[in-house]
Design a protein around this motif. Structure first.
Motif, PDB file in Angstrom:
ATOM      1  N   HIS A 148       0.809  -1.214   0.000  1.00  0.00           N
ATOM      2  CA  HIS A 148       0.000   0.000   0.000  1.00  0.00           C
ATOM      3  C   HIS A 148       0.842   1.263   0.000  1.00  0.00           C
ATOM      4  O   HIS A 148       0.595   2.201  -0.751  1.00  0.00           O
ATOM      5  CB  HIS A 148      -0.926  -0.016   1.222  1.00  0.00           C
ATOM      6  CG  HIS A 148      -1.723   1.223   1.371  1.00  0.00           C
ATOM      7  ND1 HIS A 148      -2.813   1.493   0.595  1.00  0.00           N
ATOM      8  CD2 HIS A 148      -1.561   2.290   2.190  1.00  0.00           C
ATOM      9  CE1 HIS A 148      -3.309   2.664   0.932  1.00  0.00           C
ATOM     10  NE2 HIS A 148      -2.573   3.172   1.900  1.00  0.00           N
ATOM     11  N   HIS A 149       1.868   1.257   0.848  1.00  0.00           N
ATOM     12  CA  HIS A 149       2.639   2.498   0.942  1.00  0.00           C
ATOM     13  C   HIS A 149       3.428   2.755  -0.332  1.00  0.00           C
ATOM     14  O   HIS A 149       3.610   3.881  -0.762  1.00  0.00           O
ATOM     15  CB  HIS A 149       3.579   2.446   2.145  1.00  0.00           C
ATOM     16  CG  HIS A 149       4.552   1.329   2.067  1.00  0.00           C
ATOM     17  ND1 HIS A 149       4.252   0.031   2.390  1.00  0.00           N
ATOM     18  CD2 HIS A 149       5.834   1.311   1.650  1.00  0.00           C
ATOM     19  CE1 HIS A 149       5.295  -0.717   2.201  1.00  0.00           C
ATOM     20  NE2 HIS A 149       6.274   0.027   1.746  1.00  0.00           N
ATOM     21  N   GLU A 150       3.843   1.658  -0.958  1.00  0.00           N
ATOM     22  CA  GLU A 150       4.585   1.818  -2.208  1.00  0.00           C
ATOM     23  C   GLU A 150       3.679   2.383  -3.282  1.00  0.00           C
ATOM     24  O   GLU A 150       4.080   3.232  -4.075  1.00  0.00           O
ATOM     25  CB  GLU A 150       5.067   0.444  -2.654  1.00  0.00           C
ATOM     26  CG  GLU A 150       6.548   0.353  -2.836  1.00  0.00           C
ATOM     27  CD  GLU A 150       6.933  -1.015  -3.338  1.00  0.00           C
ATOM     28  OE1 GLU A 150       6.531  -2.011  -2.722  1.00  0.00           O
ATOM     29  OE2 GLU A 150       7.621  -1.053  -4.353  1.00  0.00           O
ATOM     30  N   CYS A 152       1.046   4.243  -2.882  1.00  0.00           N
ATOM     31  CA  CYS A 152       0.801   5.672  -2.629  1.00  0.00           C
ATOM     32  C   CYS A 152       2.000   6.510  -3.019  1.00  0.00           C
ATOM     33  O   CYS A 152       1.863   7.565  -3.632  1.00  0.00           O
ATOM     34  CB  CYS A 152       0.492   5.899  -1.144  1.00  0.00           C
ATOM     35  SG  CYS A 152      -1.134   5.336  -0.723  1.00  0.00           S
ATOM     36  N   SER A 153       3.172   6.006  -2.679  1.00  0.00           N
ATOM     37  CA  SER A 153       4.344   6.828  -2.959  1.00  0.00           C
ATOM     38  C   SER A 153       4.597   6.927  -4.456  1.00  0.00           C
ATOM     39  O   SER A 153       4.979   7.976  -4.961  1.00  0.00           O
ATOM     40  CB  SER A 153       5.564   6.256  -2.250  1.00  0.00           C
ATOM     41  OG  SER A 153       5.810   4.959  -2.730  1.00  0.00           O
ATOM     42  N   SER A 156       1.963   9.253  -6.012  1.00  0.00           N
ATOM     43  CA  SER A 156       2.102  10.662  -5.663  1.00  0.00           C
ATOM     44  C   SER A 156       3.180  11.338  -6.487  1.00  0.00           C
ATOM     45  O   SER A 156       3.345  12.544  -6.411  1.00  0.00           O
ATOM     46  CB  SER A 156       2.394  10.833  -4.176  1.00  0.00           C
ATOM     47  OG  SER A 156       3.456  10.007  -3.827  1.00  0.00           O
ATOM     48  N   LEU A 157       3.902  10.560  -7.302  1.00  0.00           N
ATOM     49  CA  LEU A 157       4.827  11.189  -8.243  1.00  0.00           C
ATOM     50  C   LEU A 157       4.059  11.987  -9.272  1.00  0.00           C
ATOM     51  O   LEU A 157       4.595  12.897  -9.897  1.00  0.00           O
ATOM     52  CB  LEU A 157       5.652  10.121  -8.971  1.00  0.00           C
ATOM     53  CG  LEU A 157       6.700   9.395  -8.149  1.00  0.00           C
ATOM     54  CD1 LEU A 157       7.360   8.340  -8.999  1.00  0.00           C
ATOM     55  CD2 LEU A 157       7.744  10.365  -7.661  1.00  0.00           C
ATOM     56  N   ASP A 163      -7.564   8.891  -0.864  1.00  0.00           N
ATOM     57  CA  ASP A 163      -8.121   7.544  -0.752  1.00  0.00           C
ATOM     58  C   ASP A 163      -9.071   7.258  -1.887  1.00  0.00           C
ATOM     59  O   ASP A 163      -9.156   6.135  -2.382  1.00  0.00           O
ATOM     60  CB  ASP A 163      -8.909   7.396   0.551  1.00  0.00           C
ATOM     61  CG  ASP A 163      -8.019   7.587   1.742  1.00  0.00           C
ATOM     62  OD1 ASP A 163      -8.549   7.813   2.835  1.00  0.00           O
ATOM     63  OD2 ASP A 163      -6.798   7.513   1.560  1.00  0.00           O
ATOM     64  N   ILE A 166      -7.595   5.579  -4.913  1.00  0.00           N
ATOM     65  CA  ILE A 166      -7.328   4.144  -4.861  1.00  0.00           C
ATOM     66  C   ILE A 166      -8.643   3.380  -4.975  1.00  0.00           C
ATOM     67  O   ILE A 166      -8.709   2.307  -5.585  1.00  0.00           O
ATOM     68  CB  ILE A 166      -6.558   3.807  -3.571  1.00  0.00           C
ATOM     69  CG1 ILE A 166      -5.304   4.660  -3.537  1.00  0.00           C
ATOM     70  CG2 ILE A 166      -6.232   2.344  -3.514  1.00  0.00           C
ATOM     71  CD1 ILE A 166      -4.243   4.203  -2.629  1.00  0.00           C
ATOM     72  N   PRO A 182      -3.681  -7.449   4.692  1.00  0.00           N
ATOM     73  CA  PRO A 182      -4.526  -6.289   4.423  1.00  0.00           C
ATOM     74  C   PRO A 182      -3.811  -5.117   3.770  1.00  0.00           C
ATOM     75  O   PRO A 182      -4.450  -4.193   3.300  1.00  0.00           O
ATOM     76  CB  PRO A 182      -5.044  -5.899   5.815  1.00  0.00           C
ATOM     77  CG  PRO A 182      -4.099  -6.494   6.759  1.00  0.00           C
ATOM     78  CD  PRO A 182      -3.573  -7.727   6.128  1.00  0.00           C
ATOM     79  N   ASP A 183      -2.508  -5.143   3.714  1.00  0.00           N
ATOM     80  CA  ASP A 183      -1.817  -3.992   3.162  1.00  0.00           C
ATOM     81  C   ASP A 183      -1.264  -4.196   1.769  1.00  0.00           C
ATOM     82  O   ASP A 183      -0.578  -3.340   1.256  1.00  0.00           O
ATOM     83  CB  ASP A 183      -0.640  -3.628   4.060  1.00  0.00           C
ATOM     84  CG  ASP A 183      -1.009  -2.482   4.942  1.00  0.00           C
ATOM     85  OD1 ASP A 183      -0.354  -2.328   5.966  1.00  0.00           O
ATOM     86  OD2 ASP A 183      -1.959  -1.760   4.593  1.00  0.00           O
ATOM     87  N   TYR A 185      -1.713  -5.305  -2.330  1.00  0.00           N
ATOM     88  CA  TYR A 185      -2.677  -5.416  -3.417  1.00  0.00           C
ATOM     89  C   TYR A 185      -2.115  -6.295  -4.504  1.00  0.00           C
ATOM     90  O   TYR A 185      -0.917  -6.313  -4.736  1.00  0.00           O
ATOM     91  CB  TYR A 185      -2.931  -4.050  -4.047  1.00  0.00           C
ATOM     92  CG  TYR A 185      -3.516  -3.043  -3.116  1.00  0.00           C
ATOM     93  CD1 TYR A 185      -2.725  -2.056  -2.548  1.00  0.00           C
ATOM     94  CD2 TYR A 185      -4.861  -3.066  -2.801  1.00  0.00           C
ATOM     95  CE1 TYR A 185      -3.254  -1.125  -1.696  1.00  0.00           C
ATOM     96  CE2 TYR A 185      -5.398  -2.128  -1.938  1.00  0.00           C
ATOM     97  CZ  TYR A 185      -4.594  -1.162  -1.394  1.00  0.00           C
ATOM     98  OH  TYR A 185      -5.114  -0.236  -0.543  1.00  0.00           O
TER      99      TYR A 185
END
Lengths: 264, 450
Positions: A148-150, A152-153, A156-157, A163, A166, A182-183, A185
């Motif tokens: 998930h964090h990847e 988003c990061s 965001s480029l 939310d 996604i 859960p984190d 995809y």
């Protein structure tokens, strides 16, 4: 979702027509299509096999590739090379077994574009997300899953990520949440649901068809002519898939190839 | 055969290759032995087999009825059919009737690697017992927090006598026989640990495979694991090409560093209620992650790495004898070959049909020819290690097979399974038969019967 309904038939039919023109018919005249699995079961090279199957089937399953090239390790390695060179993309299918779908990258990008256009027509906001997805995420993340964090990061480029963006991606069918984690995809192909259901039901039906026979075997030529009730996909699709995953075995006899359910 | 000996005599074949040729010829003719039989005293499926490492003579087996037995593979206890079939009864066995015996199934039985005076059994009754072989008494007991799935001792260890235990608890514990206490607790797995294996190249390195599908490498002198195997990190071929690897790495790191902050680590709290995503913009998240990262001990950073080696439980691990590769079997019916130095998947595809999904299996390797013996449901298949193709298939068990153990001194394969039998597969044909091949034997044509 309507264009997906007609896709399998048109692409399969288109594939058949193309093959009739390309390859001279050297087979029995009473066959409609001049292509028979019996004569072209294995190829020598993975990319040749991929292109051949792309022209026939709407989507390619990894086990079909195993049935078309003799050496499985070679298939794995060449597929890896193609994946790294960004020619194909591999997706994990949620069937419970180790199934992967292979798509050529240009086909996939076309599909993403089509979805983006459809979303714009429905006047959903923030359709730039698809562009960011295509540019940043697909380009750099070659594996079938993403955290998930990847995500988003990387998104965001392109701009500020919310939310809702996604959610939009998941609604479009490009991402699926993993059930075990859960984190994370999975990347997904939009419209894969119909195909997936057809794949599972077709597999079950084909195996039960063969198991009902006395010796659990049948000639490949005869098997190809049968039609499956529960699956709109071509019979050859399922045969290749089951041979590749090891449920069916083929062997040569004096009157052609015979397909048998493999015990164990 | 005489030809081969003659070429050895004249020096055309060096001694090593003569021995190797003989061994490979014997291995390729493995079949169910019609000369040797183990009389198994077990009344439950046999879960573990090991031949001792010092002499290669004694076979230790552990079964689901809580019994462990030792067999002598070289001397038969009695024989049938006028001396043609050798029956090997167990030398002794410790079972539930024994006053210190295990109460539930024995999942793993291993020899003490230095001599056959001790052996270690791990069982589903949460206990690991160390037994003295000569007196058949349990000497030390270790109480584990969960069912013990596998125990292992390092065959290379010069300075420690640690038993690595994988249990249904997420932590791997190392038990020290000398002190009778736990010396290490290795945390990092997110579910039970089904397979543990010591490295064959270093006495300090331990490989563990968990029910979460991850394989971790631990150096017991440091905290935390130093590698988590990821099935998507691959190398094409036996050795990683150096340039391509660093090129891919640098590209990925360039992308990530441009997004600001080191986002490689997941945040610790990951609660998802109804909706899918966490609140907060990405910059705030980067700050939060940086602070969380500082709080973690460097050894614990690996707990955040969620890479999986298999899409299912890792049911078996086997390191090759040269210590360079690790084979892992998973419940997704895949066997993967990993390079231990680079931690990459070598993408070798072994043609397995189905493997057991819930039980741990034990695989065996032979060096020359490089074969991998894997129990696949009711058969045992031998795969060429570098081609992935099935070379031999052994059908003989009535129920599913759990373990294979290869005895390289005699080139015999021992397999056991849920049908409570221990079967011996030995090279077909006798030595005398091989010697006589070149001469012509006149057949007695009148000697026939219906």
């Amino acid at each position: 979702m309507q264009n997906n309904c007609t896709n399998p038939e048109t692409s399969a039919a288109g594939g058949k027509k193309r093959r009739r023109e390309e390859v001279g018919c050297s087979h029995a005249a009473n066959e409609d299509e001049c292509f028979s699995l019996q004569d072209e079961l294995t190829f020598s090279d993975t990319s040749v096999a991929l292109r051949m199957m792309r022209s026939q089937f709407p989507r390619i399953d990894q086990s079909q590739l195993y049935s078309s090239v003799n050496d499985r390790t070679q298939v794995d390695r060449e597929l890896e090379r193609l994946r790294r060179d960004k020619v194909v993309r591999v997706f994990k299918l949620n069937t419970g077994q180790d199934d992967h779908a292979i798509i050529f990258l240009d086909d996939y990008l076309n599909q993403v574009d089509r979805i983006a256009k459809r979303m714009e027509e429905k006047k959903q906001s923030d359709t730039d997300i698809f562009k960011w997805f295509k540019e940043h995420v697909l380009d750099s993340k070659l594996e079938p899953s993403i955290a998930h964090h990847e995500l988003c990061s990387l998104l965001s480029l392109g701009g500020k990520v919310k939310d809702a963006h996604i959610t939009l991606l998941i609604n479009a069918g490009l991402l699926t949440r993993q059930l075990i984690d859960p984190d994370m995809y999975w990347f997904a192909i939009p419209g894969i649901g119909k195909l997936w259901k057809a794949l599972l039901q077709g597999r079950k039906e084909l195996l039960s068809l063969l198991k009902r026979k006395r010796h659990k075997e049948m000639f490949l030529a005869e098997l190809e002519k049968k039609r499956l009730r529960y699956s709109p996909l071509d019979m050859r699709f399922h045969i290749r898939d089951l041979i590749g995953s090891g449920h069916l075995k083929t062997f040569q006899t004096t009157s052609g190839l015979v397909v048998r359910v493999s015990t164990d | 055969m005489w030809q081969a000996i003659q070429s050895r005599e004249t020096g055309r074949t060096p001694s090593n290759s003569f021995a190797n040729q003989l061994k490979s010829r014997r291995i390729s003719s493995l079949q169910l032995s019609n000369r040797k039989d183990f009389v198994s005293p077990h009344r439950g499926s046999v879960n573990s087999l090991q031949v001792d490492l010092t002499e290669g003579r004694y076979l230790l087996s552990g079964a689901s009825d809580g019994s462990a037995a030792v067999f002598d593979t070289q001397r038969a206890t009695d024989s049938e059919a006028s001396g043609l079939i050798a029956k090997h009864k167990c030398v002794f066995s410790v079972d539930k009737g024994h006053e210190h015996g295990h109460r539930f199934a024995v999942s793993s039985a291993v020899w003490y690697p230095i001599d056959t005076g001790l052996f270690v059994t791990g069982s589903f009754d949460h206990l690991i017992k160390v037994w003295d072989t000569n007196t058949a008494q349990a000497v030390v007991d270790f109480k584990m927090p969960g069912k013990v799935y596998r125990t292992a001792m390092s065959s290379l260890a010069m300075s420690h006598t640690l038993i690595a235990a994988g249990t249904e608890d997420v932590q791997v514990r190392l038990c020290d026989i000398a002190s009778g206490a736990f010396s290490h607790t290795l945390s990092g797995h997110r579910d039970g640990v089904m397979s543990v294996e010591w490295s064959t190249s270093s006495e300090w390195v331990l490989y563990t495979g968990g029910c979460d599908g991850a394989i971790r490498f631990w150096d017991i002198r440091r905290a935390g694991c130093f590698r988590v195997l990821d099935q998507s990190v691959t190398q094409l071929g036996v050795r990683p090409p150096i340039l391509k690897h660093t090129a891919v790495n640098s590209k990925v790191s360039a992308d990530k560093s441009s997004s600001g902050g080191k986002n490689r680590l997941k945040p610790l709290q990951s609660k998802h209620t109804g909706s899918q995503n966490m609140k907060g913009s990405s910059s705030a998240k980067a700050l939060v992650e940086k602070s969380r990262q500082k709080r973690l001990h460097p050894g614990m950073l690996s707990t955040l790495d969620r890479a999986t080696a298999h899409y299912g439980v890792v049911t078996g691990l086997k390191a090759t004898n040269d210590g360079m590769y690790l084979l892992s079997a998973g419940s997704d019916s895949r066997i993967r070959l990993w390079d231990t130095q680079s931690g990459c998947n070598t993408l070798l595809n072994f043609e397995t049909g189905r493997l057991h999904t819930s039980k741990a299996i034990q695989m065996a390797t032979s060096d020359d020819p490089a074969l991998l013996f894997v129990p696949c449901m009711k058969t045992v298949k031998a795969f060429g290690m570098w081609s992935g193709r099935t070379t031999l298939m052994f059908r003989g068990h009535y129920e599913s097979v759990n373990t294979c153990c290869f005895n390289s001194t005699d080139q015999e394969l021992y397999t056991s399974g849920a049908d409570r039998q221990i079967l011996v597969w030995s090279p077909g044909g006798s030595v005398e038969g091989e010697m006589d091949q070149d001469e012509e034997v006149a057949e007695d044509k009148d000697n026939w019967s219906d």
